[in-house]
Design a protein around this motif. Structure first.
Motif, PDB file in Angstrom:
ATOM      1  N   THR A 133      93.403  -0.804  21.113  1.00  0.00           N
ATOM      2  CA  THR A 133      92.488  -1.036  22.230  1.00  0.00           C
ATOM      3  C   THR A 133      92.996  -2.247  22.999  1.00  0.00           C
ATOM      4  O   THR A 133      93.463  -3.226  22.405  1.00  0.00           O
ATOM      5  N   LEU A 134      92.895  -2.174  24.325  1.00  0.00           N
ATOM      6  CA  LEU A 134      93.367  -3.239  25.199  1.00  0.00           C
ATOM      7  C   LEU A 134      92.223  -3.742  26.057  1.00  0.00           C
ATOM      8  O   LEU A 134      91.439  -2.943  26.570  1.00  0.00           O
ATOM      9  N   CYS A 135      92.151  -5.057  26.241  1.00  0.00           N
ATOM     10  CA  CYS A 135      91.105  -5.623  27.097  1.00  0.00           C
ATOM     11  C   CYS A 135      91.657  -6.827  27.851  1.00  0.00           C
ATOM     12  O   CYS A 135      91.576  -7.965  27.378  1.00  0.00           O
ATOM     13  N   TYR A 136      92.234  -6.547  29.029  1.00  0.00           N
ATOM     14  CA  TYR A 136      92.740  -7.609  29.901  1.00  0.00           C
ATOM     15  C   TYR A 136      92.192  -7.421  31.314  1.00  0.00           C
ATOM     16  O   TYR A 136      91.792  -6.325  31.696  1.00  0.00           O
ATOM     17  N   LEU A 174      92.616   2.070  26.842  1.00  0.00           N
ATOM     18  CA  LEU A 174      92.778   0.993  27.811  1.00  0.00           C
ATOM     19  C   LEU A 174      91.411   0.557  28.316  1.00  0.00           C
ATOM     20  O   LEU A 174      90.675   1.343  28.901  1.00  0.00           O
ATOM     21  N   GLY A 175      91.068  -0.703  28.078  1.00  0.00           N
ATOM     22  CA  GLY A 175      89.777  -1.220  28.507  1.00  0.00           C
ATOM     23  C   GLY A 175      89.873  -1.955  29.824  1.00  0.00           C
ATOM     24  O   GLY A 175      90.865  -2.643  30.109  1.00  0.00           O
ATOM     25  N   SER A 176      88.847  -1.811  30.641  1.00  0.00           N
ATOM     26  CA  SER A 176      88.767  -2.590  31.870  1.00  0.00           C
ATOM     27  C   SER A 176      88.334  -4.011  31.528  1.00  0.00           C
ATOM     28  O   SER A 176      87.869  -4.283  30.420  1.00  0.00           O
ATOM     29  N   PRO A 177      88.448  -4.946  32.478  1.00  0.00           N
ATOM     30  CA  PRO A 177      87.794  -6.236  32.250  1.00  0.00           C
ATOM     31  C   PRO A 177      86.283  -6.055  32.281  1.00  0.00           C
ATOM     32  O   PRO A 177      85.774  -5.047  32.779  1.00  0.00           O
ATOM     33  N   GLY A 178      85.578  -7.018  31.734  1.00  0.00           N
ATOM     34  CA  GLY A 178      84.138  -7.036  31.885  1.00  0.00           C
ATOM     35  C   GLY A 178      83.772  -7.617  33.239  1.00  0.00           C
ATOM     36  O   GLY A 178      84.604  -7.677  34.150  1.00  0.00           O
ATOM     37  N   CYS A 179      82.545  -8.062  33.377  1.00  0.00           N
ATOM     38  CA  CYS A 179      82.121  -8.679  34.635  1.00  0.00           C
ATOM     39  C   CYS A 179      81.888 -10.168  34.416  1.00  0.00           C
ATOM     40  O   CYS A 179      81.908 -10.663  33.290  1.00  0.00           O
ATOM     41  N   ALA A 180      81.638 -10.885  35.515  1.00  0.00           N
ATOM     42  CA  ALA A 180      81.325 -12.311  35.458  1.00  0.00           C
ATOM     43  C   ALA A 180      79.860 -12.519  35.828  1.00  0.00           C
ATOM     44  O   ALA A 180      79.343 -11.865  36.735  1.00  0.00           O
ATOM     45  N   GLY A 181      79.218 -13.461  35.141  1.00  0.00           N
ATOM     46  CA  GLY A 181      77.822 -13.761  35.433  1.00  0.00           C
ATOM     47  C   GLY A 181      77.655 -14.976  36.307  1.00  0.00           C
ATOM     48  O   GLY A 181      76.589 -15.208  36.884  1.00  0.00           O
ATOM     49  N   LEU A 204      90.260  -4.282  39.664  1.00  0.00           N
ATOM     50  CA  LEU A 204      91.178  -4.203  38.521  1.00  0.00           C
ATOM     51  C   LEU A 204      90.738  -3.100  37.566  1.00  0.00           C
ATOM     52  O   LEU A 204      91.584  -2.422  36.961  1.00  0.00           O
ATOM     53  N   ARG A 205      89.436  -2.921  37.419  1.00  0.00           N
ATOM     54  CA  ARG A 205      88.918  -1.794  36.626  1.00  0.00           C
ATOM     55  C   ARG A 205      89.444  -0.469  37.174  1.00  0.00           C
ATOM     56  O   ARG A 205      89.913   0.393  36.424  1.00  0.00           O
ATOM     57  N   ALA A 220      88.306   2.873  28.592  1.00  0.00           N
ATOM     58  CA  ALA A 220      86.992   2.343  28.236  1.00  0.00           C
ATOM     59  C   ALA A 220      86.475   1.507  29.402  1.00  0.00           C
ATOM     60  O   ALA A 220      87.051   0.465  29.724  1.00  0.00           O
ATOM     61  N   ASP A 221      85.412   1.981  30.043  1.00  0.00           N
ATOM     62  CA  ASP A 221      84.820   1.268  31.164  1.00  0.00           C
ATOM     63  C   ASP A 221      83.896   0.183  30.628  1.00  0.00           C
ATOM     64  O   ASP A 221      82.829   0.473  30.095  1.00  0.00           O
ATOM     65  N   LEU A 222      84.297  -1.053  30.762  1.00  0.00           N
ATOM     66  CA  LEU A 222      83.485  -2.184  30.322  1.00  0.00           C
ATOM     67  C   LEU A 222      82.798  -2.860  31.505  1.00  0.00           C
ATOM     68  O   LEU A 222      81.669  -3.320  31.393  1.00  0.00           O
ATOM     69  N   PHE A 223      83.482  -2.899  32.644  1.00  0.00           N
ATOM     70  CA  PHE A 223      82.944  -3.627  33.793  1.00  0.00           C
ATOM     71  C   PHE A 223      81.609  -3.058  34.273  1.00  0.00           C
ATOM     72  O   PHE A 223      80.623  -3.799  34.392  1.00  0.00           O
ATOM     73  N   TRP A 224      81.559  -1.774  34.566  1.00  0.00           N
ATOM     74  CA  TRP A 224      80.362  -1.251  35.222  1.00  0.00           C
ATOM     75  C   TRP A 224      79.133  -1.264  34.303  1.00  0.00           C
ATOM     76  O   TRP A 224      78.066  -1.723  34.725  1.00  0.00           O
ATOM     77  N   PRO A 225      79.233  -0.817  33.041  1.00  0.00           N
ATOM     78  CA  PRO A 225      78.056  -0.944  32.167  1.00  0.00           C
ATOM     79  C   PRO A 225      77.599  -2.393  32.000  1.00  0.00           C
ATOM     80  O   PRO A 225      76.399  -2.671  31.942  1.00  0.00           O
TER      81      PRO A 225
END
Length: 458
Positions: A133-136, A174-181, A204-205, A220-225
């Motif tokens: 799994t990748l998360c960058y 391949l994971g997307s980046p998450g979001c920023a708060g 980038l997602r 793996a969509d991490l940003f939108w959820p």
């Protein structure tokens, strides 16, 4: 077809021209806005989502995991937090032990995709992973607004990682980046607004989706959820005195609630679908079925109740905590369909003559209607503390100890004085220590005998 880069820029300038219509499936959500061949993720009806048009994530494919897989969990400081990575390893160990997955956590704080490429051989490929799994993206976005050159740099490096893993025989999620708060607390002179930073991460997602499609790997969509949860959960659970922050106090490093979203995204993208258990009880026949990886020990009844005892080799994922606490795994499970998608420990009861029944599992009881029991109730969701809790905790603690050592192994030894002096000797000595921690996890995996008591309520 316009490249994603140009499409993203056009969307930032002219997002307001897109019209949305109500979905036939759910009138509360807008239909995907479309322009040419593109489809987009649905958005909640809230103006805070107006600027965002995330591309539709690819459909999840079949199960990627095979027995004996060697999984590496790769990423930056969010991975090095050892929270979502720990959830993934504990889930695969406790909930899917029959697959015998071996896991390594390789997070490195402050890292970009380009940074991992420089240590990929020494820290990853030497261990011959079969799935990764990748998360960058968080650091790759550089905490500023999107620019085309940086987008090319990110895609080139991230795609290079994927290709090297594939060449080594590994499957990739391949994971997307998450979001920023919020703008990161360590950014002294912010070069963008929070919206601009998140629009950058969203682009980038979308580039990650392009890579996944071009390389035929899972995404793996991490940003939108996470972004949806960040807005909606803050309004649902947060107060002025105690805000609910999916992305953490610094706006970047998620607490447990946000980490659940990440773990859910990766595990679901591995193609996991099957229930953990499907226990069936027929009261009329005083019989029961346990299913694969579970066995029926006995079933008996008296004048008031039925007692059914099973032995299980697969655990439910056990988590406690308040629903409105950002540092609670249980809270994170309310933000994504974790229980529905990954944690179905089902009990189905037929032959009940009463309209409802009390079900006791361990020390706790709940009432369910006859219809609910016929359809099947998820014991893992309804019983926060249950007969598996203690054994599950033992596995989780053993996983946490191993992952903590893996950070020391890579950062302080492989890349410290010992590794610089003789890397192969450092690998050999640390692998011997790690093997003992791996064995401790294996020793913690024990079958659990548990009894369900069903009492008709008259």
């Amino acid at each position: 077809m316009l490249p994603t880069i140009l499409r993203s820029i056009a969307l930032l300038v002219a997002f307001s021209v897109f019209a949305t219509t109500t979905s036939a499936e759910d009138s509360s959500l807008p239909k995907f806005p479309e322009s040419g061949p593109y489809q987009y993720e649905p958005k909640p009806d809230d103006p805070e989502f107006g600027k965002f048009f995330p591309a539709k994530a690819p459909e999840i494919g079949p199960l990627l995991l095979t027995k004996g897989d060697r999984l590496v969990i790769i990423g930056d400081s969010i991975t090095e937090q050892k929270m979502y990575s720990r959830m993934i390893e504990t889930y695969l160990t406790a909930c899917m032990p029959h697959l015998e997955i071996e896991t390594r956590q390789l997070g490195w704080s402050g890292e970009t995709a380009a940074g991992f490429l420089r240590r990929m051989d020494s820290d990853c490929l030497r261990f011959e992973p079969t799935i990764a799994t990748l998360c960058y993206g968080m650091n790759d976005a550089r905490y500023r607004a999107y620019d085309v050159n940086n987008g090319h740099w990110y895609k080139d490096n991230y795609q290079h990682i994927v290709r090297r893993l594939k060449e080594a025989g590994a499957k990739v999620v391949l994971g997307s980046p998450g979001c920023a708060g919020k703008i990161a607390t360590w950014v002294k002179a912010p070069a963008c607004t929070l919206d601009e930073h998140n629009l950058n991460l969203c682009t980038l997602r979308d580039l990650g989706i392009e890579i996944a499609k071009e390389e035929n790997v899972a995404f793996a969509d991490l940003f939108w959820p996470m972004y949806v949860a960040q807005i909606t959960a803050a309004k649902k659970y947060g107060t002025d005195d105690k805000p609910y922050q999916v992305t953490g106090n610094d706006g970047i490093h998620p607490p447990w609630a946000g980490q659940v979203i990440m773990a859910h995204g990766f595990l679901k993208s591995m193609g996991i679908r099957e229930p953990i258990a499907n226990l069936k009880v027929d009261l009329a026949a005083t019989s029961a079925e346990a299913g694969e990886h579970h066995s029926l020990v006995e079933i008996k009844s008296d004048d008031s109740s039925y007692q059914v005892t099973f032995q299980s080799h697969r655990y439910p994922f056990c988590a406690t905590g308040k629903a409105d606490d950002e540092n609670s795994i249980r809270s994170g499970m309310t933000l994504v369909p974790f229980s529905e998608d990954l944690n179905q420990f089902l009990l189905t009861v037929s032959g009940l003559e009463a309209d409802k029944a009390s079900v006791r599992w361990g020390e706790h009881s709940q009432e369910f209607t006859k219809d609910e029991l016929v359809e099947g109730v998820n014991l893992a969701e309804h019983f926060e503390v249950n007969p598996f809790s203690q054994a599950f905790q033992a596995i989780d603690q053993a996983v946490a100890a191993k992952q903590a050592f893996e950070t020391i192994q890579i950062k302080k030894i492989f890349h410290g004085e010992e590794g610089k002096k003789d890397l192969e000797a450092a690998v050999k000595s640390t692998e011997a220590k790690r093997a003992k921690l791996v064995q401790a996890i294996q020793d913690a995996i024990v079958p659990v005998t548990h009894t369900v008591v069903i009492t008709p309520v008259k």
